[in-house]
Structure formats: structure tokens, C-alpha cells
Scaffold this motif. Structure first.
Motif, PDB file in Angstrom:
ATOM      1  N   ASN A   1       1.010  -1.376  -0.356  1.00 22.24           N
ATOM      2  CA  ASN A   1       0.274  -0.038  -0.310  1.00 22.24           C
ATOM      3  C   ASN A   1       0.945   1.588  -0.069  1.00 22.24           C
ATOM      4  N   GLY A   2       1.254   1.543  -1.098  1.00 27.77           N
ATOM      5  CA  GLY A   2       2.414   2.630  -1.251  1.00 27.77           C
ATOM      6  C   GLY A   2       3.977   2.495   0.046  1.00 27.77           C
ATOM      7  N   SER A   3       4.083   1.299  -0.861  1.00 24.49           N
ATOM      8  CA  SER A   3       5.660   1.030   0.120  1.00 24.49           C
ATOM      9  C   SER A   3       6.476   0.910  -0.729  1.00 24.49           C
ATOM     10  N   GLN A   4       7.439   1.643  -0.857  1.00 27.00           N
ATOM     11  CA  GLN A   4       9.027   1.349  -1.880  1.00 27.00           C
ATOM     12  C   GLN A   4       9.111  -0.254  -1.726  1.00 27.00           C
ATOM     13  N   GLY A   5       9.169  -1.215  -2.912  1.00 22.82           N
ATOM     14  CA  GLY A   5       9.351  -2.655  -3.386  1.00 22.82           C
ATOM     15  C   GLY A   5       8.636  -3.039  -3.711  1.00 22.82           C
TER      16      GLY A   5
ATOM     17  N   ILE B   1       3.129 -14.687  -8.029  1.00 16.33           N
ATOM     18  CA  ILE B   1       2.191 -14.514  -8.605  1.00 16.33           C
ATOM     19  C   ILE B   1       0.627 -13.687  -7.910  1.00 16.33           C
ATOM     20  N   ASN B   2       0.027 -13.560  -8.184  1.00 13.55           N
ATOM     21  CA  ASN B   2      -1.187 -12.780  -8.054  1.00 13.55           C
ATOM     22  C   ASN B   2      -0.830 -12.199  -6.962  1.00 13.55           C
ATOM     23  N   SER B   3      -0.651 -10.508  -7.135  1.00 14.25           N
ATOM     24  CA  SER B   3       0.077  -9.805  -6.287  1.00 14.25           C
ATOM     25  C   SER B   3      -0.094  -8.455  -6.950  1.00 14.25           C
ATOM     26  N   VAL B   4      -0.036  -7.680  -6.387  1.00 11.72           N
ATOM     27  CA  VAL B   4      -0.629  -6.131  -6.686  1.00 11.72           C
ATOM     28  C   VAL B   4      -0.052  -5.305  -5.632  1.00 11.72           C
ATOM     29  N   ILE B   5       0.934  -5.166  -6.655  1.00 11.82           N
ATOM     30  CA  ILE B   5       2.347  -4.641  -5.291  1.00 11.82           C
ATOM     31  C   ILE B   5       1.799  -2.436  -5.845  1.00 11.82           C
ATOM     32  N   ASN B   6       1.597  -2.259  -5.497  1.00  9.54           N
ATOM     33  CA  ASN B   6       1.630  -0.869  -5.674  1.00  9.54           C
ATOM     34  C   ASN B   6       2.494   0.003  -4.769  1.00  9.54           C
ATOM     35  N   SER B   7       3.555   0.951  -5.297  1.00 11.93           N
ATOM     36  CA  SER B   7       4.692   1.170  -4.577  1.00 11.93           C
ATOM     37  C   SER B   7       4.357   2.423  -4.256  1.00 11.93           C
ATOM     38  N   GLY B   8       3.285   2.638  -4.310  1.00 14.73           N
ATOM     39  CA  GLY B   8       3.502   4.695  -4.829  1.00 14.73           C
ATOM     40  C   GLY B   8       3.980   5.703  -5.018  1.00 14.73           C
ATOM     41  N   SER B   9       4.691   6.463  -4.343  1.00 15.68           N
ATOM     42  CA  SER B   9       5.459   7.233  -5.499  1.00 15.68           C
ATOM     43  C   SER B   9       7.021   6.616  -5.809  1.00 15.68           C
ATOM     44  N   SER B  10       7.174   5.833  -5.310  1.00 15.67           N
ATOM     45  CA  SER B  10       9.218   5.660  -4.945  1.00 15.67           C
ATOM     46  C   SER B  10       9.584   4.079  -6.245  1.00 15.67           C
ATOM     47  N   TYR B  11      10.075   3.278  -5.892  1.00 17.91           N
ATOM     48  CA  TYR B  11      10.303   2.000  -6.482  1.00 17.91           C
ATOM     49  C   TYR B  11       9.942   1.248  -6.514  1.00 17.91           C
TER      50      TYR B  11
ATOM     51  N   TYR C   1      10.208 -14.776 -11.386  1.00 18.35           N
ATOM     52  CA  TYR C   1       9.369 -14.648 -12.466  1.00 18.35           C
ATOM     53  C   TYR C   1       8.561 -13.961 -11.781  1.00 18.35           C
ATOM     54  N   ASN C   2       7.999 -13.184 -11.795  1.00 20.88           N
ATOM     55  CA  ASN C   2       6.814 -12.095 -12.065  1.00 20.88           C
ATOM     56  C   ASN C   2       5.379 -12.097 -12.529  1.00 20.88           C
ATOM     57  N   THR C   3       4.101 -12.282 -12.396  1.00 20.13           N
ATOM     58  CA  THR C   3       2.975 -12.932 -12.950  1.00 20.13           C
ATOM     59  C   THR C   3       2.154 -11.518 -12.774  1.00 20.13           C
ATOM     60  N   GLY C   4       2.784 -10.662 -11.032  1.00 14.47           N
ATOM     61  CA  GLY C   4       1.305  -9.122 -10.942  1.00 14.47           C
ATOM     62  C   GLY C   4       1.423  -8.652 -11.760  1.00 14.47           C
ATOM     63  N   THR C   5       0.964  -7.571 -10.718  1.00 12.64           N
ATOM     64  CA  THR C   5       0.522  -6.622 -10.721  1.00 12.64           C
ATOM     65  C   THR C   5       1.571  -5.221 -10.512  1.00 12.64           C
ATOM     66  N   VAL C   6       2.374  -4.549 -10.576  1.00 12.90           N
ATOM     67  CA  VAL C   6       3.429  -3.786 -10.296  1.00 12.90           C
ATOM     68  C   VAL C   6       3.103  -2.538 -10.594  1.00 12.90           C
ATOM     69  N   MET C   7       2.705  -1.190  -9.705  1.00 16.99           N
ATOM     70  CA  MET C   7       2.399   0.114 -10.309  1.00 16.99           C
ATOM     71  C   MET C   7       2.544   0.992  -9.475  1.00 16.99           C
ATOM     72  N   SER C   8       2.951   2.709 -10.014  1.00 21.63           N
ATOM     73  CA  SER C   8       2.966   3.388  -9.491  1.00 21.63           C
ATOM     74  C   SER C   8       1.948   4.309  -9.707  1.00 21.63           C
ATOM     75  N   GLU C   9       1.933   5.768  -8.770  1.00 20.42           N
ATOM     76  CA  GLU C   9       0.639   6.721  -9.089  1.00 20.42           C
ATOM     77  C   GLU C   9       1.555   7.928 -10.535  1.00 20.42           C
TER      78      GLU C   9
END
Length: 190
Positions: free
Chosen positions: A106-110, A128-138, A154-162
Motif C-alpha cells: 500500500n504505497g511502500s517502496q519495493g 504471482i497473484n500480487s498487486v504491488i503499489n509502490s506509491g511514488s517510489s521504486y 519471475y513475476n505474473t502480478g501487477t506492479v504499479m506507481s501513482e
């Protein structure tokens, strides 16, 4: 004469659910250590391991291996593995060909890790089956920043940033100053 009994608490009194989380409490099931390597068999062990790293000193190698596929329950938010001062992980983390699913940040780097030092290796695992929301960081499924070695992951999930995928967001690592080899991403980068 009346006798008074005082109950002494012991860690053995804690009862954990099938995911390794304390029933009726905030604790996590401790991971067993074999030859200096923590054996991560469930989500509670993984959260417990993250606490051990958080309490360690910079540069202190803490090694772990997955012994099972790890599923983090939907109601748990993941904080990427890092030291208390946000220093990066040092050690070897071997997925042993298992996966970790259900990482929700929830908005933490990494991702799984905030970052990995030059002496560290993360290998042989899938996110897998993951949602990584890094907020405004890496952000990356394995690490926000990599100075070490990430291999056979490997990764099959979602990685996102605002700020979108243009600012240090990647399927494996957001920023890479180390080595990434034999890894792939089929997940969404947003």
C-alpha cells in the motif's frame, strides 16, 4: 488455606492458524532455522522473517529458503523486507522453485524486498497473484532497488506507481544496479 496459581506465559502457548498467524493475537509463527538458514513454510513465517530482518544490523546476512508455496491472505498488507532504518536486505533468499502469492503493498517502496545489497542473492522463485503499489517510489515484484543478484525469478502480478511505469517501476526490480539473469515478467506494469 488457599493457594494462588500464577500462569507463566510461554511462546509455546501461542496457537497459529494454517497460514502461520497467531489466533487471537498479532504474532507470527517463527520459522525454524536449519544450518543457519530460516525455513519459510507459510505466510506467518514470511512475516516473522521480515521482522527478523527489520531488527538486524546493516550488513548482517540473514538467509532463508522457501519450503512451500506461500499464500498471503487477502486481509494482510505486506511491508517490503527492509531494516528498521529502511536499509536494504543482506543475505541469500532462495525460493527453491516455489512461489509467493497475495503480496499486497500500500504505497511502500519495493515488492518482496525494499532493496537488495551488493552482497545479496534472491533466486529461484515466482511472485504471482500480487498487486504491488509502490506509491511514488521504486517498485518491482522482487525489489524496489537491486544492487545484488536476482536470478531465476519471475513475476505474473501487477506492479504499479501513482506516477505510472515511467518512474522506477519494473516487473522484477524498479531500479537495477546489480545483476538480473534468467528472470522474466508477464505481469502488468502500470
Amino acid at each position: 488455606l488457599g493457594y494462588k496459581y500464577i500462569r507463566i506465559w510461554s511462546p509455546d502457548d501461542e496457537v497459529y492458524d494454517e497460514n502461520g498467524f497467531e489466533i487471537g493475537g498479532p504474532g507470527y509463527q517463527p520459522a525454524e532455522q536449519v544450518d543457519g538458514v530460516y525455513q519459510i513454510k507459510n505466510a506467518g513465517n514470511l512475516f516473522w522473517f521480515a521482522e527478523q530482518v527489520k531488527d538486524s544490523s546493516f550488513g548482517e546476512a540473514i538467509d532463508a529458503v522457501l519450503t512451500n508455496n506461500i499464500v498471503i491472505p487477502d486481509d494482510r498488507i505486506w511491508s517490503p523486507i527492509a531494516l528498521a532504518d529502511n536499509s536494504f536486505y543482506t543475505g541469500t533468499f532462495d525460493g527453491d522453485e516455489y512461489t509467493i502469492s497475495g503480496i499486497r503493498t500500500n504505497g511502500s517502496q519495493g515488492g518482496l524486498f525494499r532493496g537488495i545489497t551488493a552482497d545479496s542473492v534472491v533466486k529461484n522463485m515466482g511472485i504471482i497473484n500480487s498487486v504491488i503499489n509502490s506509491g511514488s517510489s521504486y517498485g518491482g515484484a522482487i525489489a524496489g532497488t537491486n544492487y545484488g543478484t536476482i536470478e531465476n525469478c519471475y513475476n505474473t502480478g501487477t506492479v504499479m506507481s501513482e506516477y505510472g511505469a515511467n518512474l522506477g517501476i519494473g516487473g522484477i526490480a524498479g531500479w537495477n544496479y546489480g545483476t538480473i539473469r534468467e528472470c522474466y515478467n508477464t505481469g502488468t506494469i502500470d
